[in-house]
Design an enzyme around this catalytic site. Structure first.
Site, PDB file in Angstrom:
ATOM      1  N   ASP A  10       0.840  -1.199   0.000  1.00 56.53           N
ATOM      2  CA  ASP A  10       0.000   0.000   0.000  1.00 56.53           C
ATOM      3  C   ASP A  10       0.874   1.247   0.000  1.00 56.53           C
ATOM      4  O   ASP A  10       0.993   1.935   1.021  1.00 56.53           O
ATOM      5  CB  ASP A  10      -0.939  -0.027   1.223  1.00 56.53           C
ATOM      6  CG  ASP A  10      -1.916  -1.185   1.158  1.00 56.53           C
ATOM      7  OD1 ASP A  10      -2.376  -1.511   0.046  1.00 56.53           O
ATOM      8  OD2 ASP A  10      -2.229  -1.779   2.205  1.00 56.53           O
ATOM      9  N   LYS A  32       0.570  -7.817  -3.035  1.00 62.02           N
ATOM     10  CA  LYS A  32      -0.781  -7.348  -3.346  1.00 62.02           C
ATOM     11  C   LYS A  32      -0.697  -5.905  -3.807  1.00 62.02           C
ATOM     12  O   LYS A  32      -0.133  -5.050  -3.127  1.00 62.02           O
ATOM     13  CB  LYS A  32      -1.678  -7.443  -2.112  1.00 62.02           C
ATOM     14  CG  LYS A  32      -3.082  -6.889  -2.376  1.00 62.02           C
ATOM     15  CD  LYS A  32      -4.025  -7.192  -1.217  1.00 62.02           C
ATOM     16  CE  LYS A  32      -4.137  -6.083  -0.200  1.00 62.02           C
ATOM     17  NZ  LYS A  32      -4.827  -4.877  -0.656  1.00 62.02           N
ATOM     18  N   ASP A  59      -5.744  -6.394  -6.366  1.00 60.25           N
ATOM     19  CA  ASP A  59      -6.914  -6.228  -5.494  1.00 60.25           C
ATOM     20  C   ASP A  59      -7.738  -5.029  -5.965  1.00 60.25           C
ATOM     21  O   ASP A  59      -7.667  -3.959  -5.375  1.00 60.25           O
ATOM     22  CB  ASP A  59      -6.367  -6.029  -4.060  1.00 60.25           C
ATOM     23  CG  ASP A  59      -7.454  -5.808  -3.032  1.00 60.25           C
ATOM     24  OD1 ASP A  59      -8.622  -6.146  -3.296  1.00 60.25           O
ATOM     25  OD2 ASP A  59      -7.115  -5.298  -1.948  1.00 60.25           O
ATOM     26  N   LYS A  61     -11.208  -5.369  -6.756  1.00 57.37           N
ATOM     27  CA  LYS A  61     -12.608  -5.567  -6.301  1.00 57.37           C
ATOM     28  C   LYS A  61     -13.641  -5.119  -7.334  1.00 57.37           C
ATOM     29  O   LYS A  61     -14.456  -4.221  -7.078  1.00 57.37           O
ATOM     30  CB  LYS A  61     -12.846  -4.837  -4.989  1.00 57.37           C
ATOM     31  CG  LYS A  61     -11.926  -5.255  -3.856  1.00 57.37           C
ATOM     32  CD  LYS A  61     -12.328  -4.564  -2.558  1.00 57.37           C
ATOM     33  CE  LYS A  61     -11.466  -4.951  -1.395  1.00 57.37           C
ATOM     34  NZ  LYS A  61     -10.096  -4.403  -1.433  1.00 57.37           N
ATOM     35  N   ASP A  64     -19.678  -4.703 -11.396  1.00 59.22           N
ATOM     36  CA  ASP A  64     -20.370  -3.993 -12.479  1.00 59.22           C
ATOM     37  C   ASP A  64     -21.270  -4.995 -13.182  1.00 59.22           C
ATOM     38  O   ASP A  64     -21.432  -6.126 -12.703  1.00 59.22           O
ATOM     39  CB  ASP A  64     -19.332  -3.373 -13.438  1.00 59.22           C
ATOM     40  CG  ASP A  64     -19.849  -2.108 -14.122  1.00 59.22           C
ATOM     41  OD1 ASP A  64     -21.021  -2.107 -14.555  1.00 59.22           O
ATOM     42  OD2 ASP A  64     -19.094  -1.127 -14.229  1.00 59.22           O
ATOM     43  N   ILE A  65     -21.845  -4.628 -14.311  1.00 57.27           N
ATOM     44  CA  ILE A  65     -22.701  -5.582 -15.011  1.00 57.27           C
ATOM     45  C   ILE A  65     -21.815  -6.699 -15.570  1.00 57.27           C
ATOM     46  O   ILE A  65     -20.613  -6.495 -15.824  1.00 57.27           O
ATOM     47  CB  ILE A  65     -23.526  -4.913 -16.139  1.00 57.27           C
ATOM     48  CG1 ILE A  65     -22.613  -4.256 -17.174  1.00 57.27           C
ATOM     49  CG2 ILE A  65     -24.508  -3.908 -15.549  1.00 57.27           C
ATOM     50  CD1 ILE A  65     -23.358  -3.782 -18.408  1.00 57.27           C
ATOM     51  N   ASN A  67     -21.212  -8.197 -18.379  1.00 57.08           N
ATOM     52  CA  ASN A  67     -20.439  -8.023 -19.606  1.00 57.08           C
ATOM     53  C   ASN A  67     -19.218  -7.126 -19.392  1.00 57.08           C
ATOM     54  O   ASN A  67     -18.122  -7.413 -19.881  1.00 57.08           O
ATOM     55  CB  ASN A  67     -21.347  -7.437 -20.695  1.00 57.08           C
ATOM     56  CG  ASN A  67     -20.677  -7.434 -22.037  1.00 57.08           C
ATOM     57  OD1 ASN A  67     -20.132  -8.456 -22.469  1.00 57.08           O
ATOM     58  ND2 ASN A  67     -20.678  -6.289 -22.702  1.00 57.08           N
ATOM     59  N   THR A  68     -19.389  -6.076 -18.623  1.00 55.76           N
ATOM     60  CA  THR A  68     -18.275  -5.156 -18.356  1.00 55.76           C
ATOM     61  C   THR A  68     -17.208  -5.850 -17.518  1.00 55.76           C
ATOM     62  O   THR A  68     -16.007  -5.708 -17.766  1.00 55.76           O
ATOM     63  CB  THR A  68     -18.795  -3.897 -17.618  1.00 55.76           C
ATOM     64  OG1 THR A  68     -19.778  -3.289 -18.445  1.00 55.76           O
ATOM     65  CG2 THR A  68     -17.686  -2.918 -17.328  1.00 55.76           C
ATOM     66  N   THR A 119     -15.223  -5.764   5.581  1.00 54.40           N
ATOM     67  CA  THR A 119     -15.142  -5.784   7.042  1.00 54.40           C
ATOM     68  C   THR A 119     -15.487  -4.411   7.634  1.00 54.40           C
ATOM     69  O   THR A 119     -15.704  -4.287   8.830  1.00 54.40           O
ATOM     70  CB  THR A 119     -13.751  -6.233   7.518  1.00 54.40           C
ATOM     71  OG1 THR A 119     -12.778  -5.559   6.737  1.00 54.40           O
ATOM     72  CG2 THR A 119     -13.578  -7.721   7.384  1.00 54.40           C
ATOM     73  N   ARG A 181      -1.495  -9.670  12.650  1.00 56.60           N
ATOM     74  CA  ARG A 181      -0.519  -8.891  13.422  1.00 56.60           C
ATOM     75  C   ARG A 181       0.355  -9.833  14.225  1.00 56.60           C
ATOM     76  O   ARG A 181      -0.108 -10.887  14.681  1.00 56.60           O
ATOM     77  CB  ARG A 181      -1.247  -7.947  14.405  1.00 56.60           C
ATOM     78  CG  ARG A 181      -2.029  -6.833  13.722  1.00 56.60           C
ATOM     79  CD  ARG A 181      -1.094  -5.847  13.031  1.00 56.60           C
ATOM     80  NE  ARG A 181      -1.762  -4.747  12.369  1.00 56.60           N
ATOM     81  CZ  ARG A 181      -2.100  -4.732  11.079  1.00 56.60           C
ATOM     82  NH1 ARG A 181      -1.865  -5.771  10.320  1.00 56.60           N
ATOM     83  NH2 ARG A 181      -2.645  -3.666  10.548  1.00 56.60           N
ATOM     84  N   GLN A 190      -6.838  -2.055  12.561  1.00 54.83           N
ATOM     85  CA  GLN A 190      -7.541  -3.324  12.373  1.00 54.83           C
ATOM     86  C   GLN A 190      -8.237  -3.700  13.680  1.00 54.83           C
ATOM     87  O   GLN A 190      -7.723  -3.417  14.765  1.00 54.83           O
ATOM     88  CB  GLN A 190      -6.557  -4.441  11.975  1.00 54.83           C
ATOM     89  CG  GLN A 190      -5.929  -4.249  10.602  1.00 54.83           C
ATOM     90  CD  GLN A 190      -6.855  -4.657   9.455  1.00 54.83           C
ATOM     91  OE1 GLN A 190      -8.048  -4.809   9.633  1.00 54.83           O
ATOM     92  NE2 GLN A 190      -6.298  -4.803   8.272  1.00 54.83           N
ATOM     93  N   GLY A 210       0.250  -6.124   5.611  1.00 56.41           N
ATOM     94  CA  GLY A 210       0.745  -4.835   5.140  1.00 56.41           C
ATOM     95  C   GLY A 210       1.724  -4.222   6.107  1.00 56.41           C
ATOM     96  O   GLY A 210       2.908  -4.570   6.149  1.00 56.41           O
ATOM     97  N   ARG A 211       1.213  -3.329   6.954  1.00 57.45           N
ATOM     98  CA  ARG A 211       2.087  -2.518   7.811  1.00 57.45           C
ATOM     99  C   ARG A 211       3.034  -3.288   8.729  1.00 57.45           C
ATOM    100  O   ARG A 211       4.151  -2.813   8.944  1.00 57.45           O
ATOM    101  CB  ARG A 211       1.225  -1.512   8.589  1.00 57.45           C
ATOM    102  CG  ARG A 211       0.708  -0.404   7.688  1.00 57.45           C
ATOM    103  CD  ARG A 211      -0.490   0.289   8.250  1.00 57.45           C
ATOM    104  NE  ARG A 211      -1.649  -0.594   8.284  1.00 57.45           N
ATOM    105  CZ  ARG A 211      -2.846  -0.246   8.757  1.00 57.45           C
ATOM    106  NH1 ARG A 211      -3.034   0.961   9.234  1.00 57.45           N
ATOM    107  NH2 ARG A 211      -3.852  -1.103   8.752  1.00 57.45           N
TER     108      ARG A 211
HETATM  109  O1  C5P Z   1      -1.488  -2.916   6.870  1.00 61.24           O
HETATM  110  P1  C5P Z   1      -2.432  -4.067   7.018  1.00 61.24           P
HETATM  111  O2  C5P Z   1      -1.764  -5.371   7.392  1.00 61.24           O
HETATM  112  O3  C5P Z   1      -3.615  -3.735   7.909  1.00 61.24           O
HETATM  113  O4  C5P Z   1      -2.990  -4.278   5.532  1.00 61.24           O
HETATM  114  C1  C5P Z   1      -4.021  -5.162   5.218  1.00 61.24           C
HETATM  115  C2  C5P Z   1      -4.354  -5.048   3.768  1.00 61.24           C
HETATM  116  O5  C5P Z   1      -5.510  -5.845   3.499  1.00 61.24           O
HETATM  117  C3  C5P Z   1      -4.704  -3.644   3.288  1.00 61.24           C
HETATM  118  O6  C5P Z   1      -4.298  -3.543   1.921  1.00 61.24           O
HETATM  119  C4  C5P Z   1      -6.209  -3.602   3.411  1.00 61.24           C
HETATM  120  O7  C5P Z   1      -6.794  -2.696   2.505  1.00 61.24           O
HETATM  121  C5  C5P Z   1      -6.571  -5.031   3.026  1.00 61.24           C
HETATM  122  N1  C5P Z   1      -7.861  -5.502   3.510  1.00 61.24           N
HETATM  123  C6  C5P Z   1      -8.211  -5.525   4.860  1.00 61.24           C
HETATM  124  N2  C5P Z   1      -9.424  -5.985   5.256  1.00 61.24           N
HETATM  125  C7  C5P Z   1     -10.304  -6.439   4.342  1.00 61.24           C
HETATM  126  C8  C5P Z   1      -9.974  -6.442   2.990  1.00 61.24           C
HETATM  127  C9  C5P Z   1      -8.737  -5.957   2.615  1.00 61.24           C
HETATM  128  O8  C5P Z   1      -7.418  -5.128   5.698  1.00 61.24           O
HETATM  129  N3  C5P Z   1     -11.457  -6.933   4.745  1.00 61.24           N
END
Ligand code: C5P
Length: 232
Positions: A10, A32, A59, A61, A64-65, A67-68, A119, A181, A190, A210-211
């Site tokens: 990210d 990702k 990612d 997500k 849409d319809i 066909n698109t 979430t 974590r 989170q 991520g972080r």
């Molecule tokens: O930094 P962190 O570990 O919280 O990153 C989690 C990643 O997963 C982020 O890219 C966040 O947008 C994504 N994500 C999430 N919860 C979801 C769907 C996606 O944290 N339900």
């Protein structure tokens, strides 16, 4: 199906992302790429990261319809990503169209994963804004079942839901789980989190981290710790 750790890259732009990936000289983590990075850096970032030998979960997500979504999935498939996703709320017709679009002439295709209810959606908002009265976990499992019946490969869910998803949709139906974590780490924004070890125990197939990795003092060491705890 092999378990793997996916790093959520990210970052605001390409340079920052590439500088981060440059640190990994020995391994090629699964990465990702989300909307923020894709919309700022464009499809070239996918090609470049792919050329470096990483697997990519794109990612975006889609919703849409049919066909698109089918035509858009064909474009993403041509980018040679390994995994992409859509909203199960787009209905089974949309999910089936997406699969058709993704499938390459040689029959191969990226994995296709569904987002059930985000979430960030609470029971109350689902009831008031979406007019859905059923319990949130029942809605999540129903969407997962619809995704499985449409031929999709899995869902994005909380690691805490992974066991239930496997019960409802089968053990081969993939669970891709953010919200991970380290036991001694910062939770940040989170809410429902668990450790890589616990995610493994519950049955996640892929954890998205991520972080805890990108903001770590030593991201390579943090990634290795994730792999050690989750993959073993
Ligand atoms: O930094 P962190 O570990 O919280 O990153 C989690 C990643 O997963 C982020 O890219 C966040 O947008 C994504 N994500 C999430 N919860 C979801 C769907 C996606 O944290 N339900």
């Amino acid at each position: 199906m092999g378990k793997d750790v996916i790093i959520a890259c990210d970052f605001n732009g390409k340079d920052e992302c590439m500088k981060f990936l440059d640190r990994f000289t020995e391994e090629k983590p699964y990465v990702k790429i989300g909307m923020e990075l894709f919309y700022s850096a464009g499809p070239d970032i996918v090609r470049e990261i792919k050329k470096r030998g990483h697997k990519i979960f794109l990612d975006l997500k889609l919703h849409d319809i049919p066909n698109t979504v089918k035509k858009s999935m064909a474009v993403l498939s041509g980018l040679d990503v390994d995994m992409c996703n859509l909203h199960a709320g787009g209905t089974k017709a949309m999910m089936q169209a997406a699969l058709e679009g993704l499938t390459r002439p040689d029959g191969t295709r990226p994995l296709l994963i569904a987002v059930t209810q985000l979430t960030s959606t609470s029971q109350e908002r689902m009831k008031e804004d979406l007019l859905i009265d059923r319990p949130l976990d029942e809605v999540v499992m129903h969407y997962a079942k619809c995704a499985a019946e449409s031929g999709l490969d899995g869902v994005v869910c909380s690691p805490l839901e992974a066991g239930k998803v496997h019960e409802v949709c089968g053990k081969d139906f993939l669970t891709v789980t953010p919200g991970v974590r380290f036991a001694d780490g910062d939770v940040g924004d989170q809410v429902r989190v668990t450790t890589p070890e616990k995610a493994k125990e519950i049955g996640s197939d892929y954890i998205v981290v991520g972080r805890p990795i990108t903001q770590a003092e030593n991201p390579v060491e943090a990634y290795r710790r994730c792999v050690r705890e989750f993959v073993g």
